[in-house]
Enzyme design. Structure first.
Site, PDB file in Angstrom:
ATOM      1  N   LYS A   3      -1.176  -1.999  -2.173  1.00 38.56           N
ATOM      2  CA  LYS A   3      -0.569  -2.645  -3.346  1.00 38.56           C
ATOM      3  C   LYS A   3      -0.092  -4.078  -3.076  1.00 38.56           C
ATOM      4  O   LYS A   3      -0.085  -4.904  -3.986  1.00 38.56           O
ATOM      5  CB  LYS A   3       0.620  -1.819  -3.841  1.00 38.56           C
ATOM      6  CG  LYS A   3       0.243  -0.604  -4.649  1.00 38.56           C
ATOM      7  CD  LYS A   3       1.519   0.098  -5.098  1.00 38.56           C
ATOM      8  CE  LYS A   3       1.264   1.025  -6.255  1.00 38.56           C
ATOM      9  NZ  LYS A   3       2.512   1.524  -6.842  1.00 38.56           N
ATOM     10  N   ASP A  23       3.781  -0.558 -13.037  1.00 36.71           N
ATOM     11  CA  ASP A  23       4.748   0.486 -12.655  1.00 36.71           C
ATOM     12  C   ASP A  23       6.043   0.384 -13.464  1.00 36.71           C
ATOM     13  O   ASP A  23       6.612   1.400 -13.874  1.00 36.71           O
ATOM     14  CB  ASP A  23       5.075   0.405 -11.160  1.00 36.71           C
ATOM     15  CG  ASP A  23       3.955   0.959 -10.290  1.00 36.71           C
ATOM     16  OD1 ASP A  23       3.186   1.815 -10.775  1.00 36.71           O
ATOM     17  OD2 ASP A  23       3.855   0.534  -9.124  1.00 36.71           O
TER      18      ASP A  23
END
Ligand code: ATR
Length: 275
Positions: free
Chosen positions: A68, A105
């Protein structure tokens, strides 16, 4: 090459990811011809894989542990929120080969809370967050964005919480992990972002004595769905929101960008992913 659009989740390991089930369920539900795959990609193969995917019919990808952060420098354009969070979880491959990186997210967290606890108002009081890892960063950015008045942080490694305070500013108050329960006094939003309580991990043992029944409590752990932390909060009268919804909602913006339909997160979606 296939004649339908492909997307993937890229990680290492990847076999436990629920994303293929989620996106393939949506593809089937909306009658879209496409395919979503899990790609196990090691760190040294990340760049070559991302450069090769567009020519193989891929229109985008989700990115998970451990890529990520490192995927950010491979992208040609990174959204402001991904830059703020310092990580990306959603890639869009443009026709000219450029890579666009975003982080959904925080969106997934907010959408899950709004759906799971109607009436929840993040501005109504302090938020208390256990943990200071990647998930905490995304949630801090999302909460700051909607005007939460104070963000309380407690992390086993205090230095990581202090670093978040230095980065995200005065609205953050750091509490010691050994007295983490004390940050619950007056908190109206409470979030576990640590791995404590996950199947196979240690239990979450922080005292909830100071937790008010008015607080809305959530856990990013979704295996088990009802963690002991959520059960203990519910026993105190709190509204609780399980962590599966955050995972499902974070997939929505990517699916919409890739396949052109905004998918629904509902009971059928949850059932499909848990089956
Ligand atoms: P994520 O991206 O899911 O947030 P992470 O960045 O690895 O994952 O963060 C994991 C979080 O769980 C961290 O806050 C970690 O605390 P440390 O920073 O001290 O490592 C927390 N965590 C993991 N195991 C823990 C344990 N046994 N006790 C307390 N906190 C724990």
């Amino acid at each position: 090459m296939t004649n339908f659009p492909r997307a993937a989740v890229i990680g290492n390991p990847i076999s436990h990811s629920l994303s293929p089930k989620l996106h393939n369920y949506w593809l089937q539900r909306y009658g879209i011809s496409g395919q979503y795959e899990a790609l196990d990609v090691s760190k040294d193969m990340l760049e070559a894989t991302i450069r090769a995917l567009p020519a193989q019919g891929f229109i985008g990808a989700n990115v998970t542990i451990p890529h990520k952060v490192s995927v950010m420098k491979l992208a040609h354009h990174v959204t402001d929120r991904a830059t703020l969070i310092g990580a990306a979880n959603t890639l869009i491959f443009k026709n000219d080969g450029r890579v666009f990186a975003d982080n959904t997210d925080g969106y997934g967290f907010m959408a899950n809370m709004r759906q799971g606890a109607p009436g929840w108002d993040p501005k109504s009081g302090p938020a208390a967050i256990f943990g200071a890892g990647g998930a905490a960063r995304a949630i801090i950015v999302a909460l700051a964005d909607v005007g939460v008045p104070e963000i309380r942080l407690a992390n086993r490694t205090r230095l990581k919480a202090e670093a978040l305070k230095a980065e995200f500013g005065a609205r953050i108050r750091v509490f010691d992990w050994v007295q983490a329960g004390s940050m619950l006094d007056g908190a109206t939003t409470v979030i576990n972002t640590t791995s404590l309580g996950m199947k196979g991990a240690q239990e979450f043992k922080v005292s909830l004595a100071e937790l008010s029944p008015d607080a809305v409590v959530t856990d990013i752990v979704y295996n088990p769905l009802r963690t002991q932390f959520l059960e203990a909060a519910a026993a105190k009268g709190c509204q609780t929101v399980d962590g599966l919804g955050m995972l499902l909602h974070q997939g929505v913006p990517g699916f919409e960008r890739w396949f052109g339909t905004r998918p629904e997160v509902d009971e059928d979606t949850r059932r499909a992913v848990l089956s």
